[in-house]
Each structure stands twice: as structure tokens, then as C-alpha cells.
Design a protein around this motif. Sequence first.
Motif, PDB file in Angstrom:
ATOM      1  N   LYS A 113       6.288  46.084  34.858  1.00 51.86           N
ATOM      2  CA  LYS A 113       5.652  47.302  34.340  1.00 51.86           C
ATOM      3  C   LYS A 113       6.345  47.804  33.070  1.00 51.86           C
ATOM      4  O   LYS A 113       6.819  48.948  33.010  1.00 51.86           O
ATOM      5  N   CYS A 114       6.379  46.933  32.082  1.00 50.65           N
ATOM      6  CA  CYS A 114       6.977  47.260  30.787  1.00 50.65           C
ATOM      7  C   CYS A 114       6.005  46.903  29.669  1.00 50.65           C
ATOM      8  O   CYS A 114       5.042  46.173  29.883  1.00 50.65           O
ATOM      9  N   TYR A 115       6.269  47.410  28.463  1.00 56.27           N
ATOM     10  CA  TYR A 115       5.444  47.004  27.329  1.00 56.27           C
ATOM     11  C   TYR A 115       6.250  47.056  26.038  1.00 56.27           C
ATOM     12  O   TYR A 115       7.322  47.671  25.973  1.00 56.27           O
ATOM     13  N   ALA A 116       5.714  46.405  24.999  1.00 56.88           N
ATOM     14  CA  ALA A 116       6.347  46.389  23.675  1.00 56.88           C
ATOM     15  C   ALA A 116       5.275  46.554  22.615  1.00 56.88           C
ATOM     16  O   ALA A 116       4.148  46.064  22.766  1.00 56.88           O
ATOM     17  N   ARG A 117       5.635  47.236  21.504  1.00 59.00           N
ATOM     18  CA  ARG A 117       4.648  47.461  20.446  1.00 59.00           C
ATOM     19  C   ARG A 117       5.246  47.434  19.041  1.00 59.00           C
ATOM     20  O   ARG A 117       4.564  47.783  18.078  1.00 59.00           O
ATOM     21  N   GLY A 118       6.489  47.007  18.868  1.00 58.76           N
ATOM     22  CA  GLY A 118       7.072  46.929  17.533  1.00 58.76           C
ATOM     23  C   GLY A 118       6.790  45.583  16.878  1.00 58.76           C
ATOM     24  O   GLY A 118       6.553  44.578  17.558  1.00 58.76           O
ATOM     25  N   ALA A 119       6.795  45.539  15.562  1.00 63.75           N
ATOM     26  CA  ALA A 119       6.576  44.287  14.831  1.00 63.75           C
ATOM     27  C   ALA A 119       7.693  43.299  15.151  1.00 63.75           C
ATOM     28  O   ALA A 119       8.864  43.664  15.232  1.00 63.75           O
ATOM     29  N   VAL A 120       7.316  42.026  15.348  1.00 61.73           N
ATOM     30  CA  VAL A 120       8.280  40.987  15.740  1.00 61.73           C
ATOM     31  C   VAL A 120       8.242  39.851  14.730  1.00 61.73           C
ATOM     32  O   VAL A 120       7.171  39.341  14.385  1.00 61.73           O
ATOM     33  N   GLN A 121       9.422  39.430  14.275  1.00 61.04           N
ATOM     34  CA  GLN A 121       9.528  38.314  13.345  1.00 61.04           C
ATOM     35  C   GLN A 121      10.621  37.359  13.805  1.00 61.04           C
ATOM     36  O   GLN A 121      11.712  37.797  14.163  1.00 61.04           O
ATOM     37  N   GLY A 122      10.339  36.066  13.813  1.00 58.31           N
ATOM     38  CA  GLY A 122      11.315  35.068  14.206  1.00 58.31           C
ATOM     39  C   GLY A 122      10.831  33.685  13.802  1.00 58.31           C
ATOM     40  O   GLY A 122       9.779  33.533  13.169  1.00 58.31           O
ATOM     41  N   VAL A 123      11.593  32.660  14.202  1.00 56.77           N
ATOM     42  CA  VAL A 123      11.280  31.290  13.806  1.00 56.77           C
ATOM     43  C   VAL A 123      10.988  30.404  15.015  1.00 56.77           C
ATOM     44  O   VAL A 123       9.978  29.707  15.074  1.00 56.77           O
ATOM     45  N   ILE A 124      11.877  30.433  16.016  1.00 57.86           N
ATOM     46  CA  ILE A 124      11.764  29.553  17.173  1.00 57.86           C
ATOM     47  C   ILE A 124      11.685  30.389  18.452  1.00 57.86           C
ATOM     48  O   ILE A 124      12.512  31.286  18.658  1.00 57.86           O
ATOM     49  N   ASP A 125      10.716  30.098  19.323  1.00 54.75           N
ATOM     50  CA  ASP A 125      10.535  30.826  20.586  1.00 54.75           C
ATOM     51  C   ASP A 125      10.434  32.330  20.326  1.00 54.75           C
ATOM     52  O   ASP A 125      11.331  33.109  20.647  1.00 54.75           O
ATOM     53  N   VAL A 126       9.325  32.713  19.738  1.00 46.84           N
ATOM     54  CA  VAL A 126       9.054  34.108  19.381  1.00 46.84           C
ATOM     55  C   VAL A 126       7.887  34.612  20.219  1.00 46.84           C
ATOM     56  O   VAL A 126       6.855  33.943  20.317  1.00 46.84           O
ATOM     57  N   GLY A 127       8.033  35.779  20.849  1.00 48.63           N
ATOM     58  CA  GLY A 127       6.977  36.312  21.698  1.00 48.63           C
ATOM     59  C   GLY A 127       6.763  37.798  21.508  1.00 48.63           C
ATOM     60  O   GLY A 127       7.709  38.529  21.212  1.00 48.63           O
ATOM     61  N   GLY A 128       5.532  38.243  21.705  1.00 49.02           N
ATOM     62  CA  GLY A 128       5.248  39.663  21.572  1.00 49.02           C
ATOM     63  C   GLY A 128       5.986  40.503  22.600  1.00 49.02           C
ATOM     64  O   GLY A 128       6.410  41.621  22.304  1.00 49.02           O
TER      65      GLY A 128
END
Length: 301
Positions: A113-128
Amino acid sequence: ASYASGTVTGSLNDVGGMVGYNSGKITGSYASGTVMGRNCVGGLAGVNGSDNSGGYGEITSSYSTCAVQGTENVGGLLGWNGQTVDNSFAAGNVTGKTNVGGLVGYNDLNIVKCYARGAVQGVIDVGGLVGKAYGFGTATRSYWDTEATGISISAGGEGNITAQMKLKATYNNWDFNTIWDINDSDNNGYPFLRGQGSEPEQTYALTITAGTGGSIITGSSGNYVAGTVISIAAVPSSGYSFNKWSSSGGGTFGSTTSAATNFTMPAGAVIITAGFTYNDSGGGGGSGGGSSSDDDYSGPS
């Protein structure tokens, strides 16, 4: 319940906005500001794990609005989760290279029961929501905003567009009577924890420096909300003249060529520098505009 606000910089591992390594219980707490490190970097905690004394980390009813920067295992709330996190969220932007997630960079146990909403930037194994999951790592009834994060995949959880993330019906079996609430005005329309109310404004670090040949006379380094307009001014030393202002991380100057001007704060940490030119009577002078300021973060050798 506790809170932490400001800029946290770690040169090695286990860096968090409130705690580096958590092996206890964090409840009803939040962190805001900027967090920078190398490995296991999180907005609230770098690691949620266990210790040799029998302590087990548990994070509940907590959140982070921190902007998080790291290299490996980087998350908006936790860099690495090896225990349980529930009824929590992350709203800050996350930047890393490997195992980067809007909520958790590397998950090895329970997210509920969690959530995320910030912009995400990465190269390998990146998830929302989760960058990488291993072993028993699961994300149950947890969500991320595919539009706000800019990420359509995750190692756990369910992605939804922004409009869906602002609907109570999206959140399966969440307790909106005693733990969560949602309306159009608080927390930008996303679910918020009862007692939280409006989301604290996120701040970012501004460093104001002067290159060789002058000094700063107006403006103070510190933490500012994005969009804040700061008056700045620099004065040259004898034998120098002002050249221009420069920025390492965005933002807008009223005029880059005026010694006295203003600067509009971007949504991220930034260093601005006043540059000066040596007035060589022979005409062979050079510009002084460099800064000796440290990088955003440094890792181990």
C-alpha cells in the motif's frame, strides 16, 4: 513521529534524508530537501534492514519529498529495502544509474500500500515504483504514476496515469478512513496520510560562488523552493571586471551579464558562479569564472 529537512550529502553508502540505516520502527515521519550519495541512497532512509541485535526495520505511514541523487540502489523513499514498508509514499525526483526506483531502488522483501510520483531517471534496472526486486521482494496494492515518473515499467506494483492516481477507486483495499485521505486540494490531488495535510514545499540546495577576481555581496547559499527569485550581486576586485554569471544545474538569470541581477531557482540542486576578467593592460588577460565547489556527490575510491 519525526521529520527532517535540508540537504544531506554522503560520500559512500547508506545515505538517507532522515536515517542512513534503519533497523527499527519509523512511523508517521517525513523528510524533505535533497539527498546525495553513492550506494543505497533514499529520501527517507538509505537502507531498511536488520541488525545483529535482533532489530528489524519497519517503515509505516511515512513519506519523502526529497530529491534523491546516487549511483546504485537509489529510491525516492528507500535505496534498499530488506524488511517491510507500508502505507507510505515518495514524491521527489530520483536520479541514479543502476537499480533506480520512484519508491525503492532495490527491494528484497515487502512493499504494501505505497505509491510513487516523482520523476525517475536511470540507466540499468529502472522502475517507476521499484528499480529491481530480488528474492522475496514483492509490491502489493502499490502504484506509481507513469506520466509523472516518466517510467512505464517497474519491478513490482501497478502503473497508472496521473488522472487515475488521483482517484480513490484506484487504491485497492486502502484504508481511507483512518490512514489515508484524498481530495482535490491537498498533496496536489494525490493520496496523503491523515495528519499530513498539505504537502510541505520541497526545497533544493543553492550554492552561490565567486570565481577568481571578485566576491559575492548580495545573495545567500541555502535551500529554496523551486521558482523562488533570489537577488544576487557580485563585485570585482581591483584589476578585474565582472564578466558573467553561470549555472551548473539550470535556473534562470535576469541577466547573465549584469553584476547585480536575480536568479530563479530550478527544481534541483544548483551552483551559480560569478565570473570575472583580469584587466591586463597588455591585452592578454584571461577569464576567471571557475568554482572550487565539490561535485553533487562523491563515491568511494
